[in-house]
Write a protein that holds these residues in place. Structure first.
Motif, mmCIF file in Angstrom:
data_model
loop_
_atom_site.group_PDB
_atom_site.id
_atom_site.type_symbol
_atom_site.label_atom_id
_atom_site.label_comp_id
_atom_site.label_asym_id
_atom_site.label_seq_id
_atom_site.Cartn_x
_atom_site.Cartn_y
_atom_site.Cartn_z
ATOM 1 N N MET A 1 58.322 52.114 -20.222
ATOM 2 C CA MET A 1 58.128 50.796 -20.371
ATOM 3 C C MET A 1 57.717 50.586 -21.934
ATOM 4 O O MET A 1 57.117 51.283 -22.674
ATOM 5 N N VAL A 2 58.620 49.492 -22.577
ATOM 6 C CA VAL A 2 58.705 49.232 -23.774
ATOM 7 C C VAL A 2 57.382 48.084 -23.857
ATOM 8 O O VAL A 2 57.783 46.870 -23.125
ATOM 9 N N LYS A 3 56.605 48.146 -24.789
ATOM 10 C CA LYS A 3 55.445 47.136 -24.917
ATOM 11 C C LYS A 3 56.142 46.299 -26.111
ATOM 12 O O LYS A 3 56.469 46.795 -27.100
ATOM 13 N N LYS A 4 56.250 45.025 -25.835
ATOM 14 C CA LYS A 4 56.223 44.130 -26.944
ATOM 15 C C LYS A 4 54.930 44.052 -27.879
ATOM 16 O O LYS A 4 53.848 43.842 -27.303
ATOM 17 N N SER A 5 55.319 43.874 -29.096
ATOM 18 C CA SER A 5 54.301 43.930 -30.055
ATOM 19 C C SER A 5 53.590 42.382 -29.870
ATOM 20 O O SER A 5 54.183 41.510 -29.622
ATOM 21 N N ARG A 6 52.111 42.221 -30.149
ATOM 22 C CA ARG A 6 51.323 41.130 -30.235
ATOM 23 C C ARG A 6 50.874 40.932 -31.492
ATOM 24 O O ARG A 6 50.358 41.630 -32.322
ATOM 25 N N GLU A 35 57.553 34.668 -30.180
ATOM 26 C CA GLU A 35 56.832 36.021 -30.100
ATOM 27 C C GLU A 35 55.657 36.018 -29.099
ATOM 28 O O GLU A 35 55.305 35.121 -28.621
ATOM 29 N N ASN A 36 55.096 37.278 -29.022
ATOM 30 C CA ASN A 36 53.987 37.510 -28.014
ATOM 31 C C ASN A 36 52.669 37.202 -28.760
ATOM 32 O O ASN A 36 52.306 37.718 -29.629
ATOM 33 N N THR A 38 48.664 35.731 -29.677
ATOM 34 C CA THR A 38 47.325 35.423 -29.424
ATOM 35 C C THR A 38 46.675 34.567 -30.547
ATOM 36 O O THR A 38 46.637 34.919 -31.543
#
Length: 94
Positions: A1-6, A35-36, A38
């Motif tokens: 699983m590739v995590k998308k940077s936040r 983009e992801n 927060t």
């Protein structure tokens, strides 16, 4: 699983001091719209100081508590008027 940077952004104080500054934050965030993100938002401008004056007035029972709160409300309402058209749904919420 590739995590998308936040990416994490925190805005408050002088970054949210007036309508133009708030628009600038919007412009900054717009550049990262795909983009992801927060986004953390803290007190605007001198809001923390103003709230401390409310607490002080209440503690001192000097009769100024309500007026201090009204000042904060007026300032935020003025910002809304600079940021949104009168027909915008945000005004139905206040």
């Amino acid at each position: 699983m590739v995590k998308k940077s936040r990416k994490v952004f925190k805005f408050g104080g002088s970054a949210l001091k007036d309508a133009e500054a708030i628009r600038q934050v919007g412009n900054i965030l717009q550049t990262y719209k795909d983009e992801n993100l927060t986004i953390v938002v803290s007190a605007m401008g001198k809001t923390t100081d103003a709230l401390e004056r409310v607490v002080k007035a209440h503690a001192e029972e000097n009769g100024e508590t309500q007026e201090k709160l009204e000042e904060i409300k007026r300032w935020h309402y003025q910002l809304m008027q600079h940021l949104f058209t009168p027909e915008h749904e945000v005004f139905a919420l206040v």
